[in-house]
Design a protein around this motif. Structure first.
Motif, PDB file in Angstrom:
ATOM      1  N   PHE A   1      31.347 -18.076 -14.226  1.00 45.81           N
ATOM      2  CA  PHE A   1      31.408 -19.311 -14.194  1.00 45.81           C
ATOM      3  C   PHE A   1      30.128 -19.133 -12.827  1.00 45.81           C
ATOM      4  CE2 PHE A   1      35.570 -17.287 -14.283  1.00 45.81           C
ATOM      5  CZ  PHE A   1      36.423 -18.324 -15.156  1.00 45.81           C
ATOM      6  N   PRO A   2      29.157 -19.682 -13.542  1.00 45.68           N
ATOM      7  CA  PRO A   2      27.629 -20.292 -12.823  1.00 45.68           C
ATOM      8  C   PRO A   2      28.036 -21.439 -12.247  1.00 45.68           C
ATOM      9  CG  PRO A   2      26.816 -19.518 -15.457  1.00 45.68           C
ATOM     10  CD  PRO A   2      28.661 -19.810 -15.508  1.00 45.68           C
ATOM     11  N   GLY A   3      27.410 -21.319 -10.689  1.00 45.79           N
ATOM     12  CA  GLY A   3      27.422 -21.950  -9.944  1.00 45.79           C
ATOM     13  C   GLY A   3      28.923 -21.271  -8.760  1.00 45.79           C
ATOM     14  N   ILE A   4      29.424 -20.432  -9.016  1.00 45.47           N
ATOM     15  CA  ILE A   4      30.036 -19.984  -8.335  1.00 45.47           C
ATOM     16  C   ILE A   4      29.524 -18.751  -7.559  1.00 45.47           C
ATOM     17  CG2 ILE A   4      32.389 -18.419  -7.783  1.00 45.47           C
ATOM     18  CD1 ILE A   4      33.742 -19.971 -10.085  1.00 45.47           C
TER      19      ILE A   4
ATOM     20  N   GLU B   1      32.435 -34.019  10.788  1.00 47.93           N
ATOM     21  CA  GLU B   1      32.995 -34.849   8.866  1.00 47.93           C
ATOM     22  C   GLU B   1      32.674 -34.201   7.708  1.00 47.93           C
ATOM     23  OE1 GLU B   1      28.059 -35.522   9.352  1.00 47.93           O
ATOM     24  OE2 GLU B   1      29.740 -35.189  10.773  1.00 47.93           O
ATOM     25  N   ASN B   2      31.987 -32.880   8.320  1.00 49.26           N
ATOM     26  CA  ASN B   2      31.642 -32.610   7.004  1.00 49.26           C
ATOM     27  C   ASN B   2      32.876 -31.270   6.824  1.00 49.26           C
ATOM     28  OD1 ASN B   2      29.584 -34.029   6.149  1.00 49.26           O
ATOM     29  ND2 ASN B   2      28.092 -32.984   6.998  1.00 49.26           N
ATOM     30  N   PHE B   3      34.485 -31.194   7.673  1.00 54.76           N
ATOM     31  CA  PHE B   3      34.870 -29.930   7.863  1.00 54.76           C
ATOM     32  C   PHE B   3      36.266 -30.680   6.842  1.00 54.76           C
ATOM     33  CE2 PHE B   3      31.531 -28.679  10.370  1.00 54.76           C
ATOM     34  CZ  PHE B   3      31.778 -26.974  10.008  1.00 54.76           C
ATOM     35  N   VAL B   4      37.296 -29.867   6.466  1.00 59.00           N
ATOM     36  CA  VAL B   4      37.896 -30.433   5.872  1.00 59.00           C
ATOM     37  C   VAL B   4      38.853 -29.176   6.100  1.00 59.00           C
ATOM     38  CG1 VAL B   4      40.041 -30.943   3.908  1.00 59.00           C
ATOM     39  CG2 VAL B   4      37.231 -31.746   4.302  1.00 59.00           C
ATOM     40  N   MET B   5      39.417 -29.522   8.008  1.00 59.74           N
ATOM     41  CA  MET B   5      40.682 -28.365   8.164  1.00 59.74           C
ATOM     42  C   MET B   5      42.112 -27.799   7.719  1.00 59.74           C
ATOM     43  SD  MET B   5      37.883 -26.593   9.440  1.00 59.74           S
ATOM     44  CE  MET B   5      38.795 -25.509   9.736  1.00 59.74           C
ATOM     45  N   ASN B   6      42.247 -27.160   7.888  1.00 62.73           N
ATOM     46  CA  ASN B   6      44.655 -27.391   7.095  1.00 62.73           C
ATOM     47  C   ASN B   6      44.713 -27.704   5.885  1.00 62.73           C
ATOM     48  OD1 ASN B   6      45.354 -26.708  10.178  1.00 62.73           O
ATOM     49  ND2 ASN B   6      45.334 -28.886  10.532  1.00 62.73           N
ATOM     50  N   SER B   7      43.476 -27.067   5.138  1.00 61.01           N
ATOM     51  CA  SER B   7      43.266 -27.240   3.523  1.00 61.01           C
ATOM     52  C   SER B   7      43.195 -25.622   2.786  1.00 61.01           C
ATOM     53  CB  SER B   7      42.244 -28.138   3.149  1.00 61.01           C
ATOM     54  OG  SER B   7      41.145 -26.838   3.378  1.00 61.01           O
ATOM     55  N   SER B   8      44.400 -25.714   1.711  1.00 63.54           N
ATOM     56  CA  SER B   8      44.114 -24.501   1.016  1.00 63.54           C
ATOM     57  C   SER B   8      43.527 -25.346  -0.629  1.00 63.54           C
ATOM     58  CB  SER B   8      45.541 -23.901   0.629  1.00 63.54           C
ATOM     59  OG  SER B   8      45.724 -23.680   2.395  1.00 63.54           O
ATOM     60  N   PRO B   9      42.584 -25.385  -0.382  1.00 65.52           N
ATOM     61  CA  PRO B   9      42.163 -25.602  -1.819  1.00 65.52           C
ATOM     62  C   PRO B   9      41.573 -25.081  -3.457  1.00 65.52           C
ATOM     63  CG  PRO B   9      39.735 -24.829  -0.687  1.00 65.52           C
ATOM     64  CD  PRO B   9      41.367 -24.655   0.386  1.00 65.52           C
ATOM     65  N   ILE B  10      42.129 -25.527  -4.510  1.00 61.74           N
ATOM     66  CA  ILE B  10      42.008 -24.769  -5.160  1.00 61.74           C
ATOM     67  C   ILE B  10      41.046 -25.269  -6.118  1.00 61.74           C
ATOM     68  CG2 ILE B  10      43.721 -24.767  -7.576  1.00 61.74           C
ATOM     69  CD1 ILE B  10      45.973 -25.160  -6.005  1.00 61.74           C
ATOM     70  N   VAL B  11      40.297 -24.872  -6.837  1.00 61.70           N
ATOM     71  CA  VAL B  11      38.822 -25.132  -7.307  1.00 61.70           C
ATOM     72  C   VAL B  11      39.538 -24.856  -8.766  1.00 61.70           C
ATOM     73  CG1 VAL B  11      36.579 -24.422  -7.636  1.00 61.70           C
ATOM     74  CG2 VAL B  11      37.404 -24.616  -5.437  1.00 61.70           C
ATOM     75  N   THR B  12      38.467 -25.871 -10.097  1.00 63.45           N
ATOM     76  CA  THR B  12      39.217 -25.927 -11.007  1.00 63.45           C
ATOM     77  C   THR B  12      37.867 -26.287 -12.563  1.00 63.45           C
ATOM     78  OG1 THR B  12      41.356 -26.911 -10.793  1.00 63.45           O
ATOM     79  CG2 THR B  12      40.178 -27.239 -13.610  1.00 63.45           C
ATOM     80  N   PRO B  13      37.128 -25.079 -12.728  1.00 58.66           N
ATOM     81  CA  PRO B  13      35.482 -25.206 -13.585  1.00 58.66           C
ATOM     82  C   PRO B  13      35.918 -26.852 -14.203  1.00 58.66           C
ATOM     83  CG  PRO B  13      36.590 -23.095 -13.823  1.00 58.66           C
ATOM     84  CD  PRO B  13      37.835 -23.842 -13.140  1.00 58.66           C
ATOM     85  N   GLN B  14      34.470 -27.647 -14.522  1.00 54.87           N
ATOM     86  CA  GLN B  14      34.524 -28.757 -14.792  1.00 54.87           C
ATOM     87  C   GLN B  14      33.419 -29.088 -15.589  1.00 54.87           C
ATOM     88  OE1 GLN B  14      35.784 -32.905 -13.805  1.00 54.87           O
ATOM     89  NE2 GLN B  14      38.067 -31.925 -13.926  1.00 54.87           N
ATOM     90  N   GLU B  15      33.480 -28.919 -16.664  1.00 55.29           N
ATOM     91  CA  GLU B  15      31.827 -29.054 -17.820  1.00 55.29           C
ATOM     92  C   GLU B  15      30.937 -28.821 -16.527  1.00 55.29           C
ATOM     93  OE1 GLU B  15      32.183 -33.105 -18.409  1.00 55.29           O
ATOM     94  OE2 GLU B  15      33.557 -33.120 -19.684  1.00 55.29           O
ATOM     95  N   GLY B  16      30.500 -28.003 -16.652  1.00 61.74           N
ATOM     96  CA  GLY B  16      30.056 -26.755 -15.871  1.00 61.74           C
ATOM     97  C   GLY B  16      29.856 -26.805 -14.311  1.00 61.74           C
ATOM     98  N   LYS B  17      30.512 -27.943 -13.560  1.00 63.55           N
ATOM     99  CA  LYS B  17      31.118 -27.920 -12.251  1.00 63.55           C
ATOM    100  C   LYS B  17      31.885 -27.501 -11.878  1.00 63.55           C
ATOM    101  CE  LYS B  17      26.877 -31.771 -12.089  1.00 63.55           C
ATOM    102  NZ  LYS B  17      26.668 -32.512 -11.557  1.00 63.55           N
ATOM    103  N   PHE B  18      32.755 -27.726 -10.803  1.00 71.65           N
ATOM    104  CA  PHE B  18      34.146 -27.276 -10.432  1.00 71.65           C
ATOM    105  C   PHE B  18      34.452 -28.727  -9.239  1.00 71.65           C
ATOM    106  CE2 PHE B  18      30.575 -24.690 -10.339  1.00 71.65           C
ATOM    107  CZ  PHE B  18      31.292 -23.177 -11.667  1.00 71.65           C
ATOM    108  N   SER B  19      36.125 -29.269  -9.582  1.00 69.86           N
ATOM    109  CA  SER B  19      36.336 -30.238  -8.563  1.00 69.86           C
ATOM    110  C   SER B  19      37.429 -29.264  -8.017  1.00 69.86           C
ATOM    111  CB  SER B  19      37.494 -30.436 -10.129  1.00 69.86           C
ATOM    112  OG  SER B  19      38.650 -31.386  -9.686  1.00 69.86           O
ATOM    113  N   VAL B  20      37.788 -29.513  -6.814  1.00 72.91           N
ATOM    114  CA  VAL B  20      38.236 -29.166  -5.216  1.00 72.91           C
ATOM    115  C   VAL B  20      39.292 -30.206  -5.204  1.00 72.91           C
ATOM    116  CG1 VAL B  20      37.646 -28.131  -3.383  1.00 72.91           C
ATOM    117  CG2 VAL B  20      36.141 -28.105  -4.979  1.00 72.91           C
ATOM    118  N   GLN B  21      40.482 -30.089  -5.137  1.00 73.66           N
ATOM    119  CA  GLN B  21      41.590 -30.095  -5.296  1.00 73.66           C
ATOM    120  C   GLN B  21      42.585 -30.289  -3.803  1.00 73.66           C
ATOM    121  OE1 GLN B  21      42.986 -33.023  -7.064  1.00 73.66           O
ATOM    122  NE2 GLN B  21      44.530 -33.264  -6.372  1.00 73.66           N
TER     123      GLN B  21
END
Length: 445
Positions: A416-419, A230-250
């Motif tokens: 980008f601290p956190g990466i 349940e912790n895998f997202v396969m067939n995916s091409s994630p794009i990461v965006t920094p957001q106030e010290g954390k990160f959004s994943v689309q």
């Protein structure tokens, strides 16, 4: 507990996710493929168990054994028998064993008499002064041209699918480089290393060739199950965006939320697919040359060629062969072929002949058949199994682009601290290196 996004479900990413979850963090693993394991994929067909990616690993670091132990599958780790120490090099159409002692080293036709008699003087040769010296120059300077041509060159083509002309020892073979840097000599350094006391943990690094019973997918599937499907997202091409010290994943139209950490373990050529915001200032992060490789699984239910009493055979570039090497998989591990049969892994392409990877299956079968039949003394090439897998980005080359790539990776982490940046673009390509890096990335959280 932190929420961790891990990019890549190869052995590095799986190791990272396993140890991060074990430490109590919430992990989500993203990967472009349908199956976990990256290029490590095992298959069963017609009584053969074969790999379509890496065929073996070396237990050169204790982290390898500890991963099997921590997964509770130590009994499924399969080490190759002692005959795996028999490794062969082709010269003038004949396979010769790599020398294993001083007497065989003196008698082997692989090396010139000049270089053999020069070996006792190796400890007295001066250190190199160029940190970016090529492997070709490095080996010729310390050992001589015949050792370059019939020991190091085939090793580099077999492991990296590359050439010693492009390889920089400081990055590609740091242990060898450090023997000269720290001790002034391969021989003196090797003796000193052997005399160093080993801890119980050090002794876990047996240096033996290993796989897993049933193929390397046994290891990756165990990791997947321990991490939780349940912790895998396969067939995916994630794009990461920094957001106030954390990160959004689309991924496409779907947002997977905010993560405290993002750990990159995919190939260097994909850095900016994931982190598009970093390209402007850290373009060298994707400065990488990959060797293209085609892997052929070749199985015979009844073997009638040379006895396969060893690890396999490598082809020096001086011999002008059309393959890089042959591994004797059924001699290394149990149940890989029917009784009295044989399973070979044949590697084609690399920096020598990248064009071969684009050949059709029929063309590759014809090319490989001629080589295998001649080298292993088969009267006819009529295998019961022949499966080709092509890897356009098989193995990153540790050349002069490496320090630029490493600097850019560190720059992204600092900006980008956190990466956290990993993957086979830095720290080495072997399976042991990948497992150890994955564990280290998890510990950095």
């Amino acid at each position: 507990m932190k929420k961790i996004a891990i990019i890549g479900a190869g052995i590095t990413g799986l190791s990272t996710a396993f140890y991060a979850k074990k430490a109590g963090h919430a992990v989500t693993v993203f990967d472009k493929n349908a199956e976990v394991g990256g290029v490590m994929q095992s298959h069963s067909q017609n009584g053969f168990i074969y790999e379509s990616g890496p065929s073996t690993g070396v237990a050169s670091l204790p982290e390898v054994v500890e991963l099997f132990e921590d997964l509770g599958i130590r009994s499924k780790m399969e080490e190759a028998p002692s005959l795996s120490g028999n490794r062969f090099i082709l010269k003038s159409g004949k396979l010769h064993p790599i020398p294993s002692d001083p007497i065989s080293g003196l008698l082997t036709p692989l090396f010139s008499w000049k270089d053999k008699f020069g070996m006792p003087f190796e400890p007295f040769r001066p250190r190199g002064t160029d940190p970016n010296e090529t492997l070709t120059s490095f080996v010729k300077r310390r050992l001589g041209e015949s050792f370059l041509n019939y020991a190091v060159d085939p090793f580099v083509s077999g492991v990296y699918a590359g050439t010693p002309d492009d390889m920089i020892p400081r990055f590609a073979l740091p242990k060898l480089y450090n023997l000269e840097r720290d001790y002034g000599s391969f021989i003196r350094g090797s003796i000193a290393k052997m005399r160093q006391p080993k801890t119980a943990r050090d002794k876990k690094a047996s240096k033996k060739t290993f796989s897993a019973k049933g193929g390397l997918s046994t290891l990756t599937e165990s990791l997947k199950n321990s991490i939780g499907t349940e912790n895998f997202v396969m067939n995916s091409s994630p794009i990461v965006t920094p957001q106030e010290g954390k990160f959004s994943v689309q991924v496409g139209e779907k947002n997977y939320g905010i993560f405290d950490r993002v750990i990159f373990t995919a190939g260097a050529s994909h850095v900016f697919e994931v982190f598009p915001f970093a390209k402007e200032n850290f373009a060298d992060a994707s400065a990488v040359l990959y060797a293209k490789v085609a892997v052929a699984a070749v199985g015979f239910k009844h073997w009638e060629g040379l006895p396969l009493n060893g690890f396999g055979a490598l082809m020096p570039s001086k011999e002008k062969r059309n393959i890089l090497g042959i591994l004797y998989m059924s001699s290394l591990f149990q149940n890989r072929a029917p009784q009295n049969g044989a399973l070979l892994a044949v590697f084609v392409g690399g920096l020598r002949h990248p064009e071969f990877v684009s050949m059709s299956d029929a063309e590759l079968k014809n090319l490989i058949g001629k080589e295998v039949a001649e080298i292993l003394h088969l009267k006819q090439f009529n295998p019961d199994l022949f499966e080709i897998t092509r890897h356009e980005e098989a193995i990153p080359q540790y050349d002069l682009k490496t320090p630029l790539r490493e600097k850019a990776y560190r720059g992204i982490e600092e900006a980008f601290p956190g990466i956290l940046m990993g993957g086979n673009g830095i720290d080495g390509i072997g399976m042991a290196k990948r497992i150890a890096q994955g564990r280290a990335l998890a510990e950095k959280i």
